[in-house]
Motif scaffolding. Structure first.
Motif, mmCIF file in Angstrom:
data_model
loop_
_atom_site.group_PDB
_atom_site.id
_atom_site.type_symbol
_atom_site.label_atom_id
_atom_site.label_comp_id
_atom_site.label_asym_id
_atom_site.label_seq_id
_atom_site.Cartn_x
_atom_site.Cartn_y
_atom_site.Cartn_z
ATOM 1 N N SER A 18 0.843 -1.259 0.215
ATOM 2 C CA SER A 18 0.071 -0.039 0.186
ATOM 3 C C SER A 18 0.895 1.004 0.075
ATOM 4 O O SER A 18 1.659 1.456 0.800
ATOM 5 C CB SER A 18 -0.927 0.021 1.143
ATOM 6 N N THR A 41 -1.763 -1.323 -3.783
ATOM 7 C CA THR A 41 -2.635 -0.544 -3.806
ATOM 8 C C THR A 41 -2.085 0.910 -3.723
ATOM 9 O O THR A 41 -1.191 1.240 -3.005
ATOM 10 C CB THR A 41 -3.723 -0.545 -2.580
ATOM 11 N N SER A 110 -6.530 5.705 1.880
ATOM 12 C CA SER A 110 -5.907 5.688 3.077
ATOM 13 C C SER A 110 -5.862 7.224 3.673
ATOM 14 O O SER A 110 -5.966 8.083 2.853
ATOM 15 C CB SER A 110 -4.048 5.285 2.822
ATOM 16 N N ARG A 133 -6.901 2.882 5.212
ATOM 17 C CA ARG A 133 -5.754 2.479 5.935
ATOM 18 C C ARG A 133 -5.149 3.322 6.877
ATOM 19 O O ARG A 133 -4.949 4.596 6.284
ATOM 20 C CB ARG A 133 -4.723 2.153 5.101
ATOM 21 N N TRP A 182 3.237 -0.907 4.062
ATOM 22 C CA TRP A 182 2.818 0.544 3.507
ATOM 23 C C TRP A 182 4.206 1.351 3.332
ATOM 24 O O TRP A 182 5.025 1.096 4.208
ATOM 25 C CB TRP A 182 1.825 1.194 4.360
ATOM 26 N N THR A 214 -4.394 -6.829 -3.889
ATOM 27 C CA THR A 214 -4.641 -5.508 -3.646
ATOM 28 C C THR A 214 -5.588 -5.331 -2.255
ATOM 29 O O THR A 214 -6.216 -6.294 -1.569
ATOM 30 C CB THR A 214 -5.510 -4.668 -4.627
ATOM 31 N N ASN A 215 -5.298 -4.140 -1.654
ATOM 32 C CA ASN A 215 -6.467 -3.841 -0.489
ATOM 33 C C ASN A 215 -7.724 -4.154 -0.698
ATOM 34 O O ASN A 215 -8.382 -4.945 -0.044
ATOM 35 C CB ASN A 215 -5.946 -2.332 -0.091
#
Ligand code: ZN
Length: 265
Positions: A18, A41, A110, A133, A182, A214-215
Protein backbone atom coordinates in the motif's frame (compact mmCIF):
# COMPACT_ATOMS: atom_id res chain seq x y z
CA UNK A 1 -17.84 -26.43 11.92
CA UNK A 2 -17.15 -24.01 9.08
CA UNK A 3 -14.31 -21.48 9.38
CA UNK A 4 -13.45 -18.47 7.21
CA UNK A 5 -9.70 -18.91 7.47
CA UNK A 6 -9.00 -19.89 3.85
CA UNK A 7 -8.19 -17.51 0.98
CA UNK A 8 -8.33 -17.76 -2.84
CA UNK A 9 -6.79 -20.93 -4.19
CA UNK A 10 -7.19 -22.61 -0.79
CA UNK A 11 -4.26 -20.79 0.88
CA UNK A 12 -3.92 -19.48 4.44
CA UNK A 13 -1.77 -16.38 4.00
CA UNK A 14 -2.08 -13.01 2.22
CA UNK A 15 0.46 -10.33 1.26
CA UNK A 16 -0.49 -6.79 0.21
CA UNK A 17 1.37 -3.53 -0.40
CA UNK A 18 0.00 0.00 0.00
CA UNK A 19 1.69 3.21 -1.21
CA UNK A 20 0.63 6.82 -0.68
CA UNK A 21 0.77 10.21 -2.40
CA UNK A 22 1.37 9.14 -6.03
CA UNK A 23 4.87 9.88 -7.31
CA UNK A 24 6.89 9.34 -10.48
CA UNK A 25 8.76 6.59 -8.61
CA UNK A 26 5.53 4.56 -8.43
CA UNK A 27 6.35 3.41 -11.97
CA UNK A 28 9.69 1.90 -10.92
CA UNK A 29 8.08 0.31 -7.84
CA UNK A 30 5.25 -1.18 -9.92
CA UNK A 31 7.88 -2.55 -12.31
CA UNK A 32 9.36 -4.44 -9.36
CA UNK A 33 5.93 -5.56 -8.12
CA UNK A 34 5.15 -6.92 -11.60
CA UNK A 35 8.48 -8.70 -11.89
CA UNK A 36 7.90 -10.45 -8.54
CA UNK A 37 4.17 -11.05 -9.07
CA UNK A 38 2.83 -9.11 -6.09
CA UNK A 39 0.01 -6.56 -6.01
CA UNK A 40 -0.19 -3.08 -4.59
CA UNK A 41 -2.73 -0.37 -3.84
CA UNK A 42 -1.81 3.22 -4.67
CA UNK A 43 -3.55 5.98 -2.72
CA UNK A 44 -3.55 9.12 -4.88
CA UNK A 45 -4.40 12.80 -4.44
CA UNK A 46 -6.69 13.77 -7.33
CA UNK A 47 -5.41 17.36 -7.45
CA UNK A 48 -2.29 16.12 -9.28
CA UNK A 49 -4.41 14.87 -12.18
CA UNK A 50 -6.64 17.92 -12.77
CA UNK A 51 -6.27 19.26 -16.31
CA UNK A 52 -4.61 16.12 -17.70
CA UNK A 53 -5.65 15.20 -21.24
CA UNK A 54 -7.29 11.86 -21.98
CA UNK A 55 -4.02 10.69 -23.56
CA UNK A 56 -2.07 11.66 -20.42
CA UNK A 57 -4.60 9.90 -18.19
CA UNK A 58 -4.33 6.78 -20.37
CA UNK A 59 -0.55 6.76 -19.87
CA UNK A 60 -0.94 7.03 -16.08
CA UNK A 61 -3.67 4.35 -16.10
CA UNK A 62 -1.31 1.99 -17.92
CA UNK A 63 1.35 2.44 -15.19
CA UNK A 64 -1.08 1.37 -12.45
CA UNK A 65 -2.70 -1.45 -14.50
CA UNK A 66 -3.06 -4.67 -12.52
CA UNK A 67 -2.88 -2.77 -9.23
CA UNK A 68 -5.47 -0.69 -7.36
CA UNK A 69 -5.97 3.07 -7.56
CA UNK A 70 -7.43 4.38 -4.32
CA UNK A 71 -8.28 7.70 -2.60
CA UNK A 72 -5.98 9.81 -0.42
CA UNK A 73 -8.22 12.94 -0.52
CA UNK A 74 -8.06 15.60 -3.20
CA UNK A 75 -5.32 17.77 -1.67
CA UNK A 76 -3.86 15.97 1.39
CA UNK A 77 -5.20 17.97 4.34
CA UNK A 78 -5.69 16.66 7.88
CA UNK A 79 -9.09 14.91 7.82
CA UNK A 80 -9.86 15.40 11.54
CA UNK A 81 -8.99 19.09 11.30
CA UNK A 82 -11.50 20.25 8.69
CA UNK A 83 -15.25 20.88 8.60
CA UNK A 84 -17.25 17.80 7.68
CA UNK A 85 -18.32 19.38 4.37
CA UNK A 86 -14.68 19.97 3.42
CA UNK A 87 -13.80 16.36 4.16
CA UNK A 88 -16.77 15.18 2.09
CA UNK A 89 -15.74 17.44 -0.82
CA UNK A 90 -12.10 16.34 -0.52
CA UNK A 91 -13.18 12.69 -0.68
CA UNK A 92 -15.90 12.84 -3.32
CA UNK A 93 -13.88 15.13 -5.62
CA UNK A 94 -10.89 12.79 -5.25
CA UNK A 95 -13.13 9.84 -6.16
CA UNK A 96 -14.48 11.63 -9.25
CA UNK A 97 -11.02 12.44 -10.62
CA UNK A 98 -9.55 9.03 -9.78
CA UNK A 99 -12.53 7.18 -11.24
CA UNK A 100 -11.98 8.98 -14.56
CA UNK A 101 -8.33 7.96 -14.32
CA UNK A 102 -8.92 4.37 -13.20
CA UNK A 103 -12.04 3.46 -15.19
CA UNK A 104 -13.71 1.74 -12.20
CA UNK A 105 -15.40 2.81 -8.93
CA UNK A 106 -12.69 3.96 -6.51
CA UNK A 107 -13.87 2.97 -3.03
CA UNK A 108 -10.65 2.47 -1.06
CA UNK A 109 -8.65 5.07 0.84
CA UNK A 110 -5.72 5.75 3.14
CA UNK A 111 -5.79 8.62 5.64
CA UNK A 112 -3.51 11.54 4.76
CA UNK A 113 -0.92 11.76 7.57
CA UNK A 114 -2.69 8.73 9.08
CA UNK A 115 -5.12 11.24 10.61
CA UNK A 116 -8.65 10.09 11.50
CA UNK A 117 -11.26 9.84 14.27
CA UNK A 118 -14.81 8.47 14.54
CA UNK A 119 -16.34 11.57 12.90
CA UNK A 120 -13.99 11.12 9.93
CA UNK A 121 -14.92 7.44 9.66
CA UNK A 122 -18.64 8.33 9.66
CA UNK A 123 -18.16 10.96 6.94
CA UNK A 124 -16.14 8.59 4.74
CA UNK A 125 -18.74 5.85 5.00
CA UNK A 126 -21.34 8.31 3.66
CA UNK A 127 -18.99 9.03 0.70
CA UNK A 128 -19.01 5.36 -0.31
CA UNK A 129 -15.53 4.58 1.03
CA UNK A 130 -15.34 0.89 2.03
CA UNK A 131 -11.95 0.75 3.73
CA UNK A 132 -9.26 3.19 4.83
CA UNK A 133 -5.72 2.47 6.01
CA UNK A 134 -4.10 4.18 8.98
CA UNK A 135 -0.35 4.57 9.62
CA UNK A 136 -0.48 2.69 12.92
CA UNK A 137 1.88 -0.26 12.45
CA UNK A 138 0.78 -3.26 14.49
CA UNK A 139 3.87 -5.40 13.74
CA UNK A 140 1.29 -8.21 13.57
CA UNK A 141 -0.46 -10.01 10.73
CA UNK A 142 -4.13 -9.70 11.63
CA UNK A 143 -7.07 -8.72 9.45
CA UNK A 144 -8.84 -5.53 10.57
CA UNK A 145 -11.87 -5.58 12.86
CA UNK A 146 -12.97 -2.34 11.21
CA UNK A 147 -11.94 -1.90 7.57
CA UNK A 148 -12.38 1.90 7.96
CA UNK A 149 -9.55 1.83 10.53
CA UNK A 150 -7.29 -0.71 8.82
CA UNK A 151 -3.97 -0.80 10.64
CA UNK A 152 -1.05 -2.12 8.54
CA UNK A 153 1.55 -4.61 9.72
CA UNK A 154 4.43 -2.17 9.20
CA UNK A 155 6.15 0.47 7.11
CA UNK A 156 8.42 -1.07 4.44
CA UNK A 157 11.54 -0.08 6.43
CA UNK A 158 10.52 -2.65 9.10
CA UNK A 159 9.24 -5.36 6.74
CA UNK A 160 12.37 -7.43 6.13
CA UNK A 161 12.85 -8.26 9.82
CA UNK A 162 9.26 -9.53 10.06
CA UNK A 163 9.49 -11.87 7.03
CA UNK A 164 10.87 -14.92 8.93
CA UNK A 165 7.97 -14.83 11.43
CA UNK A 166 5.38 -14.56 8.67
CA UNK A 167 6.96 -17.30 6.57
CA UNK A 168 7.68 -19.80 9.34
CA UNK A 169 4.80 -22.18 8.63
CA UNK A 170 2.39 -21.19 5.90
CA UNK A 171 0.16 -24.25 6.06
CA UNK A 172 -1.04 -24.11 9.67
CA UNK A 173 -4.17 -22.38 10.91
CA UNK A 174 -3.32 -18.94 12.25
CA UNK A 175 -5.46 -15.96 13.19
CA UNK A 176 -2.74 -13.70 11.72
CA UNK A 177 -2.91 -14.36 7.95
CA UNK A 178 -2.08 -10.93 6.44
CA UNK A 179 1.29 -9.23 5.92
CA UNK A 180 0.34 -5.62 5.10
CA UNK A 181 3.26 -3.35 4.11
CA UNK A 182 2.89 0.40 3.47
CA UNK A 183 5.09 3.33 2.51
CA UNK A 184 5.76 6.06 -0.05
CA UNK A 185 7.75 5.46 -3.23
CA UNK A 186 9.29 8.95 -2.77
CA UNK A 187 11.04 7.58 0.34
CA UNK A 188 13.09 5.32 -1.94
CA UNK A 189 15.84 7.87 -2.45
CA UNK A 190 18.95 5.67 -2.83
CA UNK A 191 19.81 2.46 -4.66
CA UNK A 192 20.31 0.90 -1.23
CA UNK A 193 16.63 1.71 -0.46
CA UNK A 194 15.59 -0.03 -3.69
CA UNK A 195 17.74 -3.08 -2.86
CA UNK A 196 15.92 -3.32 0.50
CA UNK A 197 12.52 -3.31 -1.25
CA UNK A 198 13.74 -5.98 -3.67
CA UNK A 199 14.98 -8.08 -0.75
CA UNK A 200 11.49 -7.92 0.83
CA UNK A 201 9.98 -9.00 -2.50
CA UNK A 202 12.46 -11.87 -2.87
CA UNK A 203 11.42 -13.12 0.58
CA UNK A 204 7.66 -12.85 0.12
CA UNK A 205 6.98 -13.45 -3.59
CA UNK A 206 6.55 -16.55 -5.74
CA UNK A 207 5.03 -18.67 -2.98
CA UNK A 208 2.04 -20.84 -3.96
CA UNK A 209 0.87 -20.82 -0.31
CA UNK A 210 0.36 -17.03 -0.35
CA UNK A 211 -2.39 -14.98 -2.01
CA UNK A 212 -1.02 -11.71 -3.46
CA UNK A 213 -3.86 -9.17 -3.44
CA UNK A 214 -4.71 -5.49 -3.56
CA UNK A 215 -6.29 -3.91 -0.48
CA UNK A 216 -9.73 -3.90 -2.15
CA UNK A 217 -9.48 -7.54 -3.25
CA UNK A 218 -8.98 -8.47 0.42
CA UNK A 219 -11.99 -6.35 1.45
CA UNK A 220 -14.15 -7.89 -1.31
CA UNK A 221 -13.10 -11.45 -0.47
CA UNK A 222 -13.89 -11.07 3.24
CA UNK A 223 -17.27 -9.50 2.31
CA UNK A 224 -18.01 -12.49 0.04
CA UNK A 225 -17.08 -14.93 2.84
CA UNK A 226 -19.42 -13.14 5.24
CA UNK A 227 -22.21 -13.26 2.63
CA UNK A 228 -22.03 -17.08 2.46
CA UNK A 229 -25.30 -18.81 3.49
CA UNK A 230 -24.84 -21.97 5.55
CA UNK A 231 -27.68 -24.39 6.38
CA UNK A 232 -28.29 -25.32 10.02
CA UNK A 233 -26.79 -28.78 9.52
CA UNK A 234 -23.78 -27.10 7.83
CA UNK A 235 -24.13 -29.40 4.80
CA UNK A 236 -25.45 -26.84 2.28
CA UNK A 237 -23.36 -23.78 1.47
CA UNK A 238 -24.71 -21.16 -0.96
CA UNK A 239 -22.45 -18.42 -2.31
CA UNK A 240 -24.68 -15.55 -3.55
CA UNK A 241 -21.71 -13.38 -4.64
CA UNK A 242 -19.64 -13.12 -7.85
CA UNK A 243 -16.45 -14.22 -6.04
CA UNK A 244 -15.37 -17.84 -5.45
CA UNK A 245 -15.05 -18.43 -1.70
CA UNK A 246 -13.02 -21.02 0.22
CA UNK A 247 -13.77 -22.29 3.74
CA UNK A 248 -12.43 -24.95 6.06
CA UNK A 249 -14.72 -27.71 7.39
CA UNK A 250 -14.02 -29.44 10.73
CA UNK A 251 -10.39 -28.27 10.71
CA UNK A 252 -9.71 -30.79 7.95
CA UNK A 253 -11.23 -30.17 4.54
CA UNK A 254 -10.68 -27.06 2.43
CA UNK A 255 -13.74 -26.45 0.27
CA UNK A 256 -14.39 -24.04 -2.60
CA UNK A 257 -17.89 -22.66 -2.99
CA UNK A 258 -17.93 -21.21 -6.53
CA UNK A 259 -19.62 -17.87 -7.21
CA UNK A 260 -23.40 -18.21 -7.43
CA UNK A 261 -23.40 -21.92 -6.59
CA UNK A 262 -24.56 -24.21 -3.80
CA UNK A 263 -22.20 -26.92 -2.53
CA UNK A 264 -23.66 -30.00 -0.81
CA UNK A 265 -21.29 -31.66 1.67
ZN1 ZN B 1 0.04 11.00 2.18
Amino acid sequence: MIQFNIYPGGVRRIVTFSYDDGNDLDERLIGLFNRYGVKGTFHLNGKKYVGKTDAELAQIRAIYAGHEISCHTLSHGWPSNMPEISLINETVDDRKILEKLAGYPVVGMSYPCGDYNQKVINALASCGILYSRTTLSTKKFGLPENFLAWHPTCHHRDALSLCPTFLQDLTTEWRQPLFYIWGHSHELKTEENWREIEEILKNLSGNEKIWYATNLEIYDYKAAQRALRVSVDEKMLFNPTAIDVWVEKDKADVICIPAGETVYL
